[in-house]
Design a protein around this motif. Structure first.
Motif, PDB file in Angstrom:
ATOM      1  N   ALA A 450      22.618   3.785  28.665  1.00 18.99           N
ATOM      2  CA  ALA A 450      22.960   2.382  28.933  1.00 18.99           C
ATOM      3  C   ALA A 450      22.396   1.922  30.271  1.00 18.99           C
ATOM      4  CB  ALA A 450      24.476   2.201  28.909  1.00 18.99           C
ATOM      5  N   GLU A 451      22.442   2.787  31.296  1.00 13.85           N
ATOM      6  CA  GLU A 451      21.912   2.428  32.605  1.00 13.85           C
ATOM      7  C   GLU A 451      20.390   2.322  32.566  1.00 13.85           C
ATOM      8  OE1 GLU A 451      23.726   1.515  35.102  1.00 13.85           O
ATOM      9  OE2 GLU A 451      25.580   1.933  34.014  1.00 13.85           O
ATOM     10  N   LEU A 452      19.739   3.201  31.811  1.00 13.56           N
ATOM     11  CA  LEU A 452      18.286   3.128  31.686  1.00 13.56           C
ATOM     12  C   LEU A 452      17.858   1.865  30.943  1.00 13.56           C
ATOM     13  CD1 LEU A 452      17.493   6.861  30.829  1.00 13.56           C
ATOM     14  CD2 LEU A 452      17.035   5.684  32.980  1.00 13.56           C
ATOM     15  N   LEU A 453      18.637   1.472  29.963  1.00 11.84           N
ATOM     16  CA  LEU A 453      18.319   0.240  29.239  1.00 11.84           C
ATOM     17  C   LEU A 453      18.447  -0.984  30.140  1.00 11.84           C
ATOM     18  CD1 LEU A 453      19.988   0.902  25.762  1.00 11.84           C
ATOM     19  CD2 LEU A 453      17.546   0.684  26.248  1.00 11.84           C
ATOM     20  N   LYS A 454      19.392  -0.929  31.091  1.00  9.17           N
ATOM     21  CA  LYS A 454      19.508  -2.030  32.056  1.00  9.17           C
ATOM     22  C   LYS A 454      18.248  -2.148  32.896  1.00  9.17           C
ATOM     23  CE  LYS A 454      24.568  -1.846  32.619  1.00  9.17           C
ATOM     24  NZ  LYS A 454      25.661  -1.553  33.570  1.00  9.17           N
ATOM     25  N   ALA A 455      17.632  -1.007  33.204  1.00  8.52           N
ATOM     26  CA  ALA A 455      16.391  -1.024  33.989  1.00  8.52           C
ATOM     27  C   ALA A 455      15.229  -1.570  33.173  1.00  8.52           C
ATOM     28  CB  ALA A 455      16.068   0.381  34.489  1.00  8.52           C
ATOM     29  N   VAL A 456      15.276  -1.408  31.859  1.00  8.25           N
ATOM     30  CA  VAL A 456      14.204  -1.920  30.998  1.00  8.25           C
ATOM     31  C   VAL A 456      14.354  -3.427  30.806  1.00  8.25           C
ATOM     32  CG1 VAL A 456      13.127  -1.802  28.717  1.00  8.25           C
ATOM     33  CG2 VAL A 456      13.981   0.280  29.811  1.00  8.25           C
ATOM     34  N   PHE A 457      15.537  -3.835  30.405  1.00  8.88           N
ATOM     35  CA  PHE A 457      15.780  -5.248  30.093  1.00  8.88           C
ATOM     36  C   PHE A 457      16.599  -5.870  31.228  1.00  8.88           C
ATOM     37  CE2 PHE A 457      15.467  -2.896  26.068  1.00  8.88           C
ATOM     38  CZ  PHE A 457      14.311  -3.486  25.565  1.00  8.88           C
ATOM     39  N   THR A 458      15.892  -6.352  32.226  1.00  3.72           N
ATOM     40  CA  THR A 458      16.530  -6.878  33.432  1.00  3.72           C
ATOM     41  C   THR A 458      16.334  -8.383  33.521  1.00  3.72           C
ATOM     42  OG1 THR A 458      14.535  -6.544  34.760  1.00  3.72           O
ATOM     43  CG2 THR A 458      16.082  -4.722  34.651  1.00  3.72           C
ATOM     44  N   PRO A 459      17.191  -9.063  34.291  1.00  7.83           N
ATOM     45  CA  PRO A 459      16.997 -10.499  34.540  1.00  7.83           C
ATOM     46  C   PRO A 459      15.772 -10.718  35.434  1.00  7.83           C
ATOM     47  CG  PRO A 459      18.843  -9.658  35.823  1.00  7.83           C
ATOM     48  CD  PRO A 459      18.428  -8.553  34.905  1.00  7.83           C
ATOM     49  N   PRO A 460      15.357 -11.965  35.634  1.00  9.08           N
ATOM     50  CA  PRO A 460      14.151 -12.251  36.430  1.00  9.08           C
ATOM     51  C   PRO A 460      14.149 -11.632  37.824  1.00  9.08           C
ATOM     52  CG  PRO A 460      14.831 -14.210  35.236  1.00  9.08           C
ATOM     53  CD  PRO A 460      15.887 -13.188  35.001  1.00  9.08           C
ATOM     54  N   MET A 461      15.282 -11.640  38.524  1.00  9.62           N
ATOM     55  CA  MET A 461      15.309 -11.071  39.875  1.00  9.62           C
ATOM     56  C   MET A 461      15.045  -9.568  39.843  1.00  9.62           C
ATOM     57  SD  MET A 461      15.494 -13.305  42.162  1.00  9.62           S
ATOM     58  CE  MET A 461      15.786 -12.187  43.524  1.00  9.62           C
ATOM     59  N   GLY A 462      15.544  -8.888  38.810  1.00  8.32           N
ATOM     60  CA  GLY A 462      15.269  -7.462  38.661  1.00  8.32           C
ATOM     61  C   GLY A 462      13.797  -7.201  38.397  1.00  8.32           C
ATOM     62  N   ASN A 463      13.177  -8.060  37.587  1.00  2.00           N
ATOM     63  CA  ASN A 463      11.741  -7.917  37.323  1.00  2.00           C
ATOM     64  C   ASN A 463      10.908  -8.208  38.565  1.00  2.00           C
ATOM     65  OD1 ASN A 463      11.720  -7.062  34.633  1.00  2.00           O
ATOM     66  ND2 ASN A 463      11.885  -9.141  33.849  1.00  2.00           N
ATOM     67  N   LEU A 464      11.352  -9.164  39.378  1.00  2.64           N
ATOM     68  CA  LEU A 464      10.624  -9.474  40.611  1.00  2.64           C
ATOM     69  C   LEU A 464      10.662  -8.278  41.562  1.00  2.64           C
ATOM     70  CD1 LEU A 464       9.068 -11.630  42.163  1.00  2.64           C
ATOM     71  CD2 LEU A 464      11.250 -12.426  43.119  1.00  2.64           C
ATOM     72  N   LEU A 465      11.814  -7.609  41.634  1.00  4.85           N
ATOM     73  CA  LEU A 465      11.922  -6.415  42.467  1.00  4.85           C
ATOM     74  C   LEU A 465      10.994  -5.313  41.946  1.00  4.85           C
ATOM     75  CD1 LEU A 465      13.715  -5.782  44.957  1.00  4.85           C
ATOM     76  CD2 LEU A 465      15.237  -4.545  43.426  1.00  4.85           C
ATOM     77  N   LEU A 466      10.926  -5.175  40.627  1.00  4.97           N
ATOM     78  CA  LEU A 466      10.029  -4.196  40.022  1.00  4.97           C
ATOM     79  C   LEU A 466       8.570  -4.523  40.333  1.00  4.97           C
ATOM     80  CD1 LEU A 466       9.452  -1.787  38.155  1.00  4.97           C
ATOM     81  CD2 LEU A 466       9.610  -3.366  36.212  1.00  4.97           C
TER      82      LEU A 466
END
Length: 657
Positions: A450-466
């Motif tokens: 579940a935590e790994l899936l959160k890293a895959v499907f993240t909101p825009p701010m999470g993608n910007l950090l990536l």
């Protein structure tokens, strides 16, 4: 002779049945009572802490022993903030298998001179076979009841069959303070006991990617510094004694969570890099690198030329960030689309996201070639340095200990900036991955799906950090494509052939990355092993008529007092009682049992009574409601089954008219 043998056989059979029976029923209130009786016979005075405040039913309860300080404690302003109370937390379930060592430790704490108060907690129900959000845990109840968390610390103790002790410093989103970890590790070093600190990459836990130990989380959630020890039987709690002997409350003032642990083996004392040292290093690196970037990069004739190149190409920074963000977002959408008809684990999904982004960035380079934009190796190298130094400050704000890996990344990119050859650029590209490998291995191997899936499907701010995390690698890849073009140009290739060469190089590197991702999935994430180790709890309804339930009502002044009486002929693991309103009136006002509201989108809310596990066979739940309130009540009892990881349950339904 026959009668004697028969008698002996029957006695042995009776003894075996009695032993099995005693093991089966030594849980809940009977376990707590047995531990209390054993401690009382050893001369200790205990006080109990109820897990349920019903006041009329007998559930399991925590047991607490207090050992006041033998030396005077100064409570002046200078000593404010010192941890003058230490709690050593044991589980009641461990008591009888380690009673000799525990009783010896209690006597030791009682006898030594101490300038701090000692408290021994025997918690119960910390590990439930039917764990759920409504479970009551003994450690959680104790930690939440502490009034002055600023003056205490806790050490949770568990036991193992191994030869090496394990020190756990992480719960969910928090870690043990530096002083506590250091004092515990020093205790092991002084005794030359073999140990390991399990949570060295603590940033992963503080960021919430891994959950850590639940018992520690209970203490951390109530702002109590804590650490957990998993001790082998052969250690006989000697590290705890050593720690207690040397504990000094004056050294417990700071809660420094952002530190780095360096293990040098059992023959050398562990080294810790403090939060203060990391901050000073971060500032020093920031000042030095900004000075280098702003001054040395543009000195001399070549520097003037590079300055013109940089000013002409400065647009490439926001442009590359925007394109990378778009590609990551599209890669996430592609991973979601493919997952609808393919069975993909989170590592493969994450790989699709990254590979698509790298492909998109490569197309950007091709467009640049077609439009004849002049982007030199120096410009990409300079931008790489700028992004790397920016990442140091960006990710250090997320967690201070991340400074180390991003500082190493910056050092590698700085050395790679002046690289003139294709082979050396490829070498530095691979070298940039090294600081992140330990974090990647821990996350991939230990994080829940579940935590790994959160890293895959993240909101825009999470993608910007990536985007900022992978941008140095993408820019390095663009530099490699330029080197490929330089080599191709030196060989007299046409523009069309140069572009084709770049595309073929891109396909080759993406195929290589895909192979690495598949290898990570197979050898580190190990989906088959995870599936085999995953314990699925099975529940089956089997009515053996061991459960009965009935309800009665008393009316007074427009109010109704409802009495739910539950009786089980055999001990149950859990009672679950849920109330559903069936009218406009509120179905429940108050109860002697705690209850939780379960909201529903359709407005049909329900209320679940919070009942500790291993309840007594007979309990009564009283609650108050409006005299006109109608409700439906579901009573479920869960029992052990002969089948492994399978639980039998019986259900009864009551009506409040």
């Amino acid at each position: 002779m026959f009668i004697r043998l028969l008698t002996t056989f029957l006695l042995l059979l009776f003894s075996a049945r009695s032993l099995v029976f005693s093991q089966e029923i030594l849980a809940g209130n009977k376990l707590s009572s047995s531990v209390e009786e054993k401690l009382a016979k050893s001369g200790y005075t205990l006080y109990s802490q109820n897990l349920s405040q019903s006041g009329q039913d007998e559930f399991a309860y925590n047991l607490i022993l207090s050992f006041p300080a033998t030396k005077k404690i100064d409570d002046n302003d200078e000593n404010k903030g010192e941890r003058k109370k230490l709690t050593f937390s044991f589980r009641q379930e461990d008591f009888f298998s380690h009673s000799e060592d525990i009783l010896d430790f209690l006597q030791y704490i009682k006898d030594i001179d101490r300038s701090w108060d000692g408290e021994i907690l025997f918690s119960v129900l910390d590990d439930s076979p039917l764990d759920s959000e409504n479970s009551i845990k003994g450690t959680e109840v104790y930690a939440s009841s502490v009034d002055d968390s600023d003056s205490m610390a806790a050490i949770a103790v568990s036991f193992s069959d191994g030869y090496k002790a394990k020190i756990h410093t992480s719960g969910k989103s928090h870690t043990s303070p530096l002083w506590l970890t250091k004092d515990i590790s020093d205790a092991f070093f002084n005794l030359r006991k073999n140990y390991s600190i399990e949570d060295r990459l603590s940033a992963i836990y503080r960021l919430g990617i891994l959950k850590g130990k639940e018992r520690l989380s209970f203490f951390f959630n109530n702002e109590i510094p804590a650490i957990e020890l998993e001790l082998p039987l052969s250690f006989q709690l000697t590290p705890l004694k050593e720690f207690a002997k040397n504990y000094n409350p004056a050294e417990s003032l700071e809660w420094d969570m952002h530190y780095i642990y360096i293990n040098r083996g059992n023959f050398f004392r562990a080294v810790f890099i403090s939060e203060r040292a990391i901050i000073i290093s971060c500032l020093a690196v920031g000042i030095l690198t900004l000075f280098i970037l702003c001054v040395f990069s543009f000195v001399g004739t070549h520097g003037e030329r590079h300055k013109v190149e940089f000013l002409r190409s400065i647009y490439i920074i926001p442009f590359t960030i925007a394109v990378s963000f778009l590609s990551i977002t599209m890669g996430q959408a592609l991973a979601a689309f493919l997952s609808t008809f393919l069975s993909l684990n989170p590592i493969i999904q994450y790989g699709i996201k990254i590979v698509f982004s790298m492909l998109f960035i490569s197309l950007l380079f091709t467009v640049q070639r077609l439009l004849k934009f002049s982007i030199t190796v120096f410009i990409y190298g300079y931008i790489l340095s700028v992004i790397s130094i920016f990442n140091i400050f960006l990710f250090t704000t997320r967690d201070l200990t991340l400074f180390v890996i991003f500082a190493i990344e910056y050092l590698i990119t700085y050395l790679a900036k002046n690289s003139k050859k294709l082979t050396s650029s490829i070498f530095f590209f691979i070298l940039m991955l090294l600081p992140f490998i330990p974090y990647g291995i821990v996350i991939v191997s230990k994080a829940e799906e579940a935590e790994l899936l959160k890293a895959v499907f993240t909101p825009p701010m999470g993608n910007l950090l990536l985007v900022f995390a992978i941008l140095p690698f993408q820019i390095s890849w663009l530099r490699l494509l330029i080197f490929f073009n330089i080599v191709a140009g030196a060989r007299g290739y046409t523009t069309k052939k140069i572009i084709l060469n770049g595309l073929l190089s891109t396909i080759a590197i993406l195929a290589f990355i895909s192979c690495i991702i598949c290898a990570i999935s197979h050898f580190i994430y190990k989906p088959q092993v995870r599936a085999a180790q995953k314990i699925e709890k099975n529940f089956k309804r089997e009515e053996l008529f061991t459960l009965s339930a009935k309800i009665s009502q008393n009316e007074f002044s427009g109010m109704s007092t409802n009495h739910i009486r539950i009786l089980s002929e055999i001990p149950a693991l859990r009672y679950e009682v849920t109330l559903y309103g069936e009218g406009s009136e509120h179905p429940i006002y108050d109860s002697i049992y705690a209850f939780k509201a379960n909201t529903s989108p359709d407005g049909n809310d329900s209320y679940t009574f919070v009942i500790p596990d291993y309840p007594p066979q007979s309990i009564t739940i009283d609650y108050a409601s409006d005299i006109k309130a109608k409700a439906r009540i579901e009573v479920t009892a869960y029992y052990k089954s002969r089948e492994e990881n399978t639980f039998r349950f019986e259900k009864r339904e009551l009506k409040v008219e």
